[in-house]
Motif scaffolding. Structure first.
Motif, short mmCIF file in Angstrom:
data_model
loop_
_atom_site.label_atom_id
_atom_site.label_comp_id
_atom_site.label_asym_id
_atom_site.label_seq_id
_atom_site.Cartn_x
_atom_site.Cartn_y
_atom_site.Cartn_z
N VAL A 44 50.13 43.80 51.96
CA VAL A 44 49.37 44.65 52.86
C VAL A 44 48.08 43.88 53.18
CG1 VAL A 44 48.30 45.96 50.98
CG2 VAL A 44 48.41 46.94 53.26
N TYR A 45 47.68 43.90 54.45
CA TYR A 45 46.51 43.18 54.92
C TYR A 45 45.43 44.20 55.25
CZ TYR A 45 50.05 39.60 55.34
OH TYR A 45 51.06 38.74 55.06
N MET A 46 44.23 43.97 54.70
CA MET A 46 43.15 44.92 54.87
C MET A 46 41.88 44.25 55.38
SD MET A 46 43.60 47.24 51.42
CE MET A 46 42.36 48.40 51.95
N ALA A 47 41.09 45.01 56.12
CA ALA A 47 39.73 44.63 56.48
C ALA A 47 38.82 45.40 55.54
CB ALA A 47 39.44 44.97 57.93
N VAL A 48 38.12 44.69 54.67
CA VAL A 48 37.30 45.29 53.63
C VAL A 48 35.83 45.14 54.00
CG1 VAL A 48 36.73 45.19 51.17
CG2 VAL A 48 39.06 44.76 51.92
N PRO A 49 35.05 46.24 53.98
CA PRO A 49 33.63 46.13 54.34
C PRO A 49 32.86 45.23 53.39
CG PRO A 49 34.24 48.43 53.86
CD PRO A 49 35.44 47.58 53.61
N VAL A 104 47.47 48.70 40.28
CA VAL A 104 48.09 49.03 39.00
C VAL A 104 47.17 48.73 37.82
CG1 VAL A 104 50.47 48.88 39.81
CG2 VAL A 104 49.33 46.84 38.94
N ASP A 105 46.19 47.84 37.98
CA ASP A 105 45.26 47.54 36.89
C ASP A 105 44.06 48.49 36.88
OD1 ASP A 105 43.73 46.68 39.02
OD2 ASP A 105 43.46 44.63 38.29
N GLY A 106 44.04 49.48 37.80
CA GLY A 106 42.97 50.46 37.84
C GLY A 106 41.85 50.15 38.82
N ALA A 107 41.81 48.94 39.37
CA ALA A 107 40.78 48.58 40.35
C ALA A 107 41.00 49.37 41.63
CB ALA A 107 40.84 47.08 40.63
N LYS A 108 39.90 49.66 42.34
CA LYS A 108 39.98 50.40 43.60
C LYS A 108 39.34 49.58 44.71
CE LYS A 108 40.01 54.82 41.31
NZ LYS A 108 39.36 56.10 41.10
N VAL A 109 39.99 49.60 45.88
CA VAL A 109 39.52 48.87 47.04
C VAL A 109 39.56 49.81 48.23
CG1 VAL A 109 39.97 46.91 48.56
CG2 VAL A 109 40.50 46.72 46.13
N ASP A 110 38.45 49.87 48.99
CA ASP A 110 38.48 50.65 50.21
C ASP A 110 38.42 49.72 51.41
OD1 ASP A 110 35.22 51.28 51.27
OD2 ASP A 110 35.65 50.22 49.41
N GLY A 111 39.11 50.10 52.47
CA GLY A 111 39.15 49.28 53.67
C GLY A 111 40.14 49.84 54.67
N ILE A 112 40.35 49.10 55.74
CA ILE A 112 41.24 49.49 56.83
C ILE A 112 42.51 48.65 56.72
CG2 ILE A 112 41.52 49.63 59.33
CD1 ILE A 112 38.37 49.63 59.41
N ILE A 113 43.66 49.30 56.73
CA ILE A 113 44.93 48.57 56.72
C ILE A 113 45.17 48.02 58.11
CG2 ILE A 113 47.43 48.74 56.42
CD1 ILE A 113 46.97 50.87 54.33
N THR A 114 45.21 46.70 58.22
CA THR A 114 45.36 46.05 59.53
C THR A 114 46.75 45.45 59.73
OG1 THR A 114 44.47 43.98 58.66
CG2 THR A 114 42.91 45.52 59.68
N GLY A 115 47.50 45.27 58.66
CA GLY A 115 48.83 44.67 58.79
C GLY A 115 49.66 44.93 57.56
N LEU A 116 50.96 44.71 57.72
CA LEU A 116 51.90 44.99 56.65
C LEU A 116 53.15 44.14 56.86
CD1 LEU A 116 52.59 46.99 54.28
CD2 LEU A 116 53.52 48.50 56.03
N ASP A 117 53.64 43.56 55.79
CA ASP A 117 54.96 42.91 55.84
C ASP A 117 55.74 43.32 54.60
OD1 ASP A 117 54.16 41.19 53.73
OD2 ASP A 117 53.60 39.58 55.10
N ASP A 118 56.86 42.71 54.34
CA ASP A 118 57.72 43.13 53.23
C ASP A 118 57.07 42.94 51.85
OD1 ASP A 118 59.73 43.96 54.89
OD2 ASP A 118 60.80 42.04 54.82
N ASP A 119 56.11 42.03 51.75
CA ASP A 119 55.53 41.72 50.45
C ASP A 119 54.05 42.05 50.31
OD1 ASP A 119 57.93 40.59 49.43
OD2 ASP A 119 57.54 38.80 50.63
#
Length: 106
Positions: free
Chosen positions: A44-49, A27-42
């Motif tokens: 998102v978990y990512m593997a970021v290069p 929402v602040d405009g920052a961008k992150v690329d990576g692989i979504i490895t997990g998810l819960d109700d609150d």
């Protein structure tokens, strides 16, 4: 706690793109690329290069192998030692995500 429509939409997008390479815009405009490895109700978990300089610490003009000696980044030749970590874990709150886009691997 009551969740907003946007929260459910972002959750569904993350679930749809699980284990895929994505570009996430916050929402602040920052961008992150990576692989979504997990998810819960609150969250998102990512593997970021990692960047190359994060994988191999640079000490002057030498790149040190896994045992602290100058040499190849994998040790003393092909097949010795372990390859460096190529990803780090990043945990983002779902409330901070604005959009998700799938990216090609190549």
């Amino acid at each position: 706690m009551k969740r907003s429509h946007n929260h459910h939409h972002i959750y569904d997008l993350c679930h749809k793109h699980m284990n895929k390479y994505v570009l996430v815009e916050l929402v602040d405009g920052a961008k992150v690329d990576g692989i979504i490895t997990g998810l819960d109700d609150d969250n998102v978990y990512m593997a970021v290069p990692l960047e190359a300089n994060e994988m191999y610490p640079d000490y002057g003009d030498y790149r040190f192998g896994p045992w602290g000696y100058p040499g190849y980044p994998y040790g003393y030749g092909y097949g010795y030692g372990y390859p460096p970590n190529r990803f780090r874990r990043l945990i983002l709150p779902l409330a901070a995500l604005a959009t998700i886009s799938a990216l090609p691997w190549y």
